[in-house]
Design a protein around this motif. Structure first.
Motif, PDB file in Angstrom:
ATOM      1  N   GLN A  25       0.818  -1.214   0.000  1.00 33.67           N
ATOM      2  CA  GLN A  25       0.000   0.000   0.000  1.00 33.67           C
ATOM      3  C   GLN A  25       0.854   1.268   0.000  1.00 33.67           C
ATOM      4  N   LYS A  26       2.055   1.173   0.518  1.00 31.45           N
ATOM      5  CA  LYS A  26       2.973   2.314   0.552  1.00 31.45           C
ATOM      6  C   LYS A  26       3.947   2.299  -0.630  1.00 31.45           C
ATOM      7  N   ASN A  27       3.740   1.357  -1.540  1.00 32.99           N
ATOM      8  CA  ASN A  27       4.637   1.172  -2.690  1.00 32.99           C
ATOM      9  C   ASN A  27       6.078   0.889  -2.253  1.00 32.99           C
ATOM     10  N   LEU A  28       6.208   0.117  -1.190  1.00 29.05           N
ATOM     11  CA  LEU A  28       7.513  -0.302  -0.699  1.00 29.05           C
ATOM     12  C   LEU A  28       7.682  -1.793  -0.968  1.00 29.05           C
ATOM     13  N   LYS A  29       8.915  -2.232  -1.059  1.00 30.02           N
ATOM     14  CA  LYS A  29       9.182  -3.625  -1.408  1.00 30.02           C
ATOM     15  C   LYS A  29       9.463  -4.480  -0.177  1.00 30.02           C
ATOM     16  N   TRP A  30       9.068  -5.735  -0.297  1.00 31.08           N
ATOM     17  CA  TRP A  30       9.393  -6.750   0.692  1.00 31.08           C
ATOM     18  C   TRP A  30      10.814  -7.189   0.389  1.00 31.08           C
ATOM     19  N   SER A  31      11.679  -7.205   1.381  1.00 33.76           N
ATOM     20  CA  SER A  31      13.073  -7.576   1.148  1.00 33.76           C
ATOM     21  C   SER A  31      13.522  -8.605   2.178  1.00 33.76           C
ATOM     22  N   GLN A  32      14.631  -9.219   1.876  1.00 32.40           N
ATOM     23  CA  GLN A  32      15.215 -10.195   2.792  1.00 32.40           C
ATOM     24  C   GLN A  32      15.562  -9.523   4.119  1.00 32.40           C
ATOM     25  N   GLN A  33      16.054  -8.287   4.054  1.00 29.21           N
ATOM     26  CA  GLN A  33      16.409  -7.565   5.277  1.00 29.21           C
ATOM     27  C   GLN A  33      15.171  -7.261   6.113  1.00 29.21           C
ATOM     28  N   ARG A  34      14.096  -6.803   5.485  1.00 28.17           N
ATOM     29  CA  ARG A  34      12.865  -6.523   6.227  1.00 28.17           C
ATOM     30  C   ARG A  34      12.296  -7.798   6.844  1.00 28.17           C
ATOM     31  N   GLU A  35      12.361  -8.889   6.116  1.00 24.58           N
ATOM     32  CA  GLU A  35      11.871 -10.155   6.655  1.00 24.58           C
ATOM     33  C   GLU A  35      12.715 -10.579   7.861  1.00 24.58           C
ATOM     34  N   PHE A  36      14.016 -10.426   7.748  1.00 25.69           N
ATOM     35  CA  PHE A  36      14.909 -10.777   8.845  1.00 25.69           C
ATOM     36  C   PHE A  36      14.598  -9.934  10.087  1.00 25.69           C
ATOM     37  N   ILE A  37      14.429  -8.629   9.899  1.00 25.82           N
ATOM     38  CA  ILE A  37      14.135  -7.737  11.022  1.00 25.82           C
ATOM     39  C   ILE A  37      12.783  -8.082  11.639  1.00 25.82           C
ATOM     40  N   LEU A  38      11.783  -8.350  10.804  1.00 27.87           N
ATOM     41  CA  LEU A  38      10.466  -8.745  11.311  1.00 27.87           C
ATOM     42  C   LEU A  38      10.571 -10.018  12.142  1.00 27.87           C
ATOM     43  N   ASP A  39      11.227 -11.033  11.614  1.00 22.36           N
ATOM     44  CA  ASP A  39      11.380 -12.297  12.352  1.00 22.36           C
ATOM     45  C   ASP A  39      12.123 -12.083  13.668  1.00 22.36           C
ATOM     46  N   LEU A  40      13.164 -11.288  13.627  1.00 23.40           N
ATOM     47  CA  LEU A  40      13.939 -11.004  14.830  1.00 23.40           C
ATOM     48  C   LEU A  40      13.070 -10.273  15.863  1.00 23.40           C
ATOM     49  N   PHE A  41      12.333  -9.287  15.412  1.00 24.13           N
ATOM     50  CA  PHE A  41      11.448  -8.534  16.310  1.00 24.13           C
ATOM     51  C   PHE A  41      10.388  -9.435  16.931  1.00 24.13           C
ATOM     52  N   LEU A  42       9.789 -10.291  16.121  1.00 27.20           N
ATOM     53  CA  LEU A  42       8.720 -11.165  16.619  1.00 27.20           C
ATOM     54  C   LEU A  42       9.223 -12.197  17.622  1.00 27.20           C
ATOM     55  N   THR A  43      10.497 -12.548  17.537  1.00 24.97           N
ATOM     56  CA  THR A  43      11.035 -13.545  18.467  1.00 24.97           C
ATOM     57  C   THR A  43      11.715 -12.905  19.676  1.00 24.97           C
ATOM     58  N   THR A  44      11.827 -11.591  19.691  1.00 25.91           N
ATOM     59  CA  THR A  44      12.396 -10.893  20.841  1.00 25.91           C
ATOM     60  C   THR A  44      11.343 -10.830  21.932  1.00 25.91           C
ATOM     61  N   GLN A  45      11.716 -11.194  23.129  1.00 29.11           N
ATOM     62  CA  GLN A  45      10.758 -11.300  24.228  1.00 29.11           C
ATOM     63  C   GLN A  45      10.754 -10.081  25.141  1.00 29.11           C
ATOM     64  N   ARG A  46      11.136  -8.923  24.610  1.00 30.18           N
ATOM     65  CA  ARG A  46      11.152  -7.742  25.462  1.00 30.18           C
ATOM     66  C   ARG A  46      10.838  -6.501  24.643  1.00 30.18           C
ATOM     67  N   ILE A  64      23.524  -5.485   7.409  1.00 29.96           N
ATOM     68  CA  ILE A  64      22.300  -4.728   7.668  1.00 29.96           C
ATOM     69  C   ILE A  64      22.652  -3.357   8.242  1.00 29.96           C
ATOM     70  N   GLY A  65      21.887  -2.356   7.855  1.00 31.87           N
ATOM     71  CA  GLY A  65      22.145  -0.994   8.318  1.00 31.87           C
ATOM     72  C   GLY A  65      21.226  -0.583   9.456  1.00 31.87           C
ATOM     73  N   TYR A  66      21.725   0.314  10.277  1.00 28.15           N
ATOM     74  CA  TYR A  66      20.946   0.832  11.399  1.00 28.15           C
ATOM     75  C   TYR A  66      19.644   1.467  10.894  1.00 28.15           C
ATOM     76  N   SER A  67      19.746   2.261   9.841  1.00 28.36           N
ATOM     77  CA  SER A  67      18.558   2.951   9.333  1.00 28.36           C
ATOM     78  C   SER A  67      17.514   1.966   8.799  1.00 28.36           C
ATOM     79  N   THR A  68      17.939   0.833   8.270  1.00 26.97           N
ATOM     80  CA  THR A  68      16.995  -0.189   7.806  1.00 26.97           C
ATOM     81  C   THR A  68      16.232  -0.774   8.989  1.00 26.97           C
TER      82      THR A  68
END
Length: 157
Positions: A25-46, A64-68
């Motif tokens: 909807q925002k015309n942004l792409k799904w990327s390997q980095q975004r998937e990695f960050i999402l998975d990492l965030f979802l498994t973080t318990q804090r 991976i970059g800080y800004s990403t």
């Protein structure tokens, strides 16, 4: 154990679908980095800051970059999968947002520990007070600041 894994897998799959649709909807792409960050965030318990998640991410995904990491956490917040929290320190922290699951926070002002808790008594009291005052609550946040049990023992107050 297998049932728990299946439930977690289904939640992560649904969350990914929501995130991917939001990106489209925002015309942004799904990327390997975004998937990695999402998975990492979802498994973080804090409650995690951008800095903390970046430090974890860069160990496993060195390019991976800080800004990403920061932009991805902001996007997760914008699409309703994460909540931004400010607990009196200089960091914005992110926590997984779960539908119909409200909780409040105890924040240690010495070590920064964040303890989540739920209390039907507090929720009912808030509803009762709002009703008495003719007020319609749409959302709320309760944060109690003080010393955790460990810091209470080791810190002179």
């Amino acid at each position: 154990m297998k049932k728990i894994f299946i439930i977690i897998f289904n939640i992560m799959t649904q969350t990914k679908k929501v995130f991917i649709e939001s990106l489209k909807q925002k015309n942004l792409k799904w990327s390997q980095q975004r998937e990695f960050i999402l998975d990492l965030f979802l498994t973080t318990q804090r409650h995690v800051s951008t800095e903390e998640l970046y430090q974890i991410a860069v160990k496993k995904f060195p390019q991976i970059g800080y800004s990403t990491v920061h932009r991805t956490l902001k996007l997760l917040s914008e699409c309703g999968l994460a909540s931004e929290r400010h607990f009196g320190d200089r960091y914005t922290r992110f926590e997984k947002k779960q539908k119909d699951q409200h909780h409040d926070h105890l924040i240690c002002t010495h070590c920064g520990k964040i303890i989540e808790f739920e209390s039907n008594k507090i929720e009912n009291l808030q509803e009762s007070i709002a009703k008495q005052k003719g007020f319609k609550v749409t959302h709320h946040r309760l944060e109690l600041y003080g010393l955790c049990s460990h810091c209470k023992k080791t810190t002179k107050v």
